[in-house]
Design an enzyme around this catalytic site. Structure first.
Site, PDB file in Angstrom:
ATOM      1  CB  SER A 242      43.687 -47.084  11.683  1.00 21.41           C
ATOM      2  OG  SER A 242      43.702 -47.666  10.423  1.00 21.41           O
ATOM      3  CG  HIS A 445      39.403 -50.024  11.156  1.00 23.36           C
ATOM      4  ND1 HIS A 445      40.393 -50.810  11.704  1.00 23.36           N
ATOM      5  CD2 HIS A 445      40.055 -48.986  10.568  1.00 23.36           C
ATOM      6  CE1 HIS A 445      41.575 -50.270  11.453  1.00 23.36           C
ATOM      7  NE2 HIS A 445      41.399 -49.160  10.765  1.00 23.36           N
TER       8      HIS A 445
END
Ligand SMILES: *[C@@H]1O[C@H](CO)[C@@H](O)[C@H](O)[C@H]1NC(C)=O
Ligand SMILES: *[C@@H]1O[C@H](CO)[C@@H](O)[C@H](O)[C@H]1NC(C)=O
Length: 479
Positions: A242, A445
């Protein structure tokens, strides 16, 4: 998870998982309403908003009360109807929270408890005292391998990201077992890297940074430190998740010499272009932007400290109680929920380690990326841009400078890192990176950190890739 707190208005706006939640209809309309109120509120210009400081405070207090009332009703309802029926994520009895010592232990504590060695190394970068956690060698061998991996966590996170899933699954353990010397950074401002040699942690100067500064100064400094300890020929593969990928690409653009120094870069859930983001976060970007800016003007520089405007809205979500757990469930709405890959037993551990502070500037910088669709340095506005960069707009990160071998790991159900944005990044990288699509339609994610099937879906591929880059002399030949 502080990021959750700005999203209260949209928690239940879009989610399949929420269908099983008995109070969904009530919440849905409530949050829809709040979201509309918010929109009205932020259309007011900054100047008006500053003049309106008192009404802002009142507004915030009102919001806080409304939210708190709703949550209290919710709790009451759960008490009557039974908690499990209402909250599909809660792992049972609250006492279970402390059944697992990982809930209260720090990263070195957890690693040691699992039978690995953990060292803490301290590097000072621009006065920030950064603590890096290291698993120098595997459980069974006492020799520190030359091959090194540097793991960089994401937003609101820490080195805990890489170990929360436990031995056999957490990437730090897996890489250690495979024969790597594993270093896990903690970025400035997070719970492990909170100190500064001169600034106080509540000062404006302390929080005056975004991920750009981490990329331009801190990570290079850490890499230099590792090389100084282990020798300049040490091969280092960088693995980022990320925001850890944002930092990687920004660093390779503004400090291009690190293209030669590192051996490879693995980007898990790349976050570089954000214009196609599917998360509710997207619609909140302008709001986060404005509120964070207001906070800053009022003297709160840490993103969402308790007494800021955002913090007040979210304070119903603080504390070690049910409210807190419920609020933190927002993370699923934000990042996507993948029930099959989520180990409920570990929820208390995940929640205990997620959500460490960052600067308002980091939040605003990301909001700017979402709004502008560009991968560029912090936008201070015309006049200050002129002064700082010499140009009216901030400089874009020049991705044509990225010559390091790169592999992008992405997935279809990642609300923060969409296929379109990942492909835009692919197109901008001159070396045409390797790509890996995680073979699970629902992979999201945060599954990179905690998926039940992480070994099969992700880790094997990561380990194979790192091995290949480390052993591939072909990459030493520069054309
Ligand atoms: C914050 O950083 C910017 C850019 O480096 C600088 O212009 C500004 O003066 C700094 N502000 C504070 C309070 O340190
Ligand atoms: C979930 O985590 C617990 C605790 O680490 C572990 O014992 C269990 O096997 C995990 N469940 C699955 C399905 O992986």
């Amino acid at each position: 998870m502080h990021v959750a707190t700005i999203l209260i208005p949209v928690i239940l706006a879009t989610s399949a998982a929420s269908e099983s939640w008995s109070l969904v209809p009530t919440f849905k309309s409530f949050f829809q309403e709040q979201s509309d109120n918010m929109k009205t509120f932020v259309t007011t210009s900054y100047n008006d908003a500053i003049k309106m400081k008192d009404s802002v405070d009142n507004y915030v207090e009102e919001q806080q009360k409304v939210i708190s009332d709703h949550f209290n009703n919710y709790i009451e309802d759960i008490k009557q109807k039974g908690r499990d029926a209402a909250d599909p994520y809660f792992p049972g009895d609250a006492d279970a929270l402390l059944d697992n010592p990982d809930v209260v232990l720090s990263v070195p504590g957890i690693i040691t408890r699992n039978g690995y060695i953990c060292e803490t190394h301290t590097v000072i970068s621009q006065g920030y005292v950064l603590n890096i956690h290291r698993i120098p060698h595997s459980k069974i061998r006492n020799i520190v391998p030359s091959k090194t991996v540097l793991l960089q966590h994401g937003l609101f996170a820490s080195s805990a990201d890489w170990i929360m899933n436990g031995p056999g699954k957490g990437l730090a353990y897996v890489l250690s077992d495979t024969g790597y010397d594993v270093w896990m950074t903690n970025i400035r401002g997070n719970r492990y890297s909170k100190h500064h040699t001169t600034y106080k942690t509540d000062s404006k100067a302390y929080w005056n940074f975004s991920w750009h500064d981490v990329a331009a100064y801190d990570v290079p400094k850490i890499i230099d430190y590792i090389l100084s300890m282990k020798g300049t020929n040490t091969k280092i593969a960088y693995i980022g998740h990320s925001m850890g990928t944002t930092i990687l690409f920004a660093m390779l653009a503004v400090r291009p010499e690190y293209n030669e120094i590192l051996t490879a870069g693995l980007a898990l859930a790349p976050v570089v272009y954000l214009s196609d983001m599917k998360s509710p976060l997207k619609s909140m970007a302008p709001i986060a932007n404005n509120l964070a800016y207001l906070d800053m003007l009022q003297g709160n520089y840490e993103f969402i400290p308790k007494n800021s405007a955002l913090g007040k809205i979210s304070s119903t979500c603080n504390g070690d109680n049910m409210d807190s757990l419920i609020c933190k469930n927002v993370v699923f709405y934000l990042c996507g929920f993948n029930e099959r890959q989520f180990n409920k037993t570990l929820l208390p551990v995940f929640l205990a380690h997620l959500g460490t502070g960052t600067s308002w500037k980091t939040a605003v910088h990301f909001s700017q990326e979402i709004l502008s669709g560009k991968f560029q340095q912090f936008d201070y506005g015309y006049l200050k841009n002129k002064k700082i960069y010499g140009t009216a707009s901030p400089p874009e990160y020049d991705l044509s400078k990225v010559t390091l071998p790169i592999k992008l790991f992405w997935s279809k159900n990642d609300l923060l890192s969409s296929e379109k944005d990942v492909l835009s990044l692919y197109d901008e990288l001159p070396s045409k990176p390797d790509m890996f699509l995680v073979p699970d339609e629902m992979f999201n994610h945060l599954d990179y950190l905690w998926a039940i099937d992480a070994p099969r879906l992700l880790n094997n591929e990561v380990v194979d890739s790192v091995n290949r880059y480390m052993n591939n002399f072909w990459f030493d030949i520069k054309f």
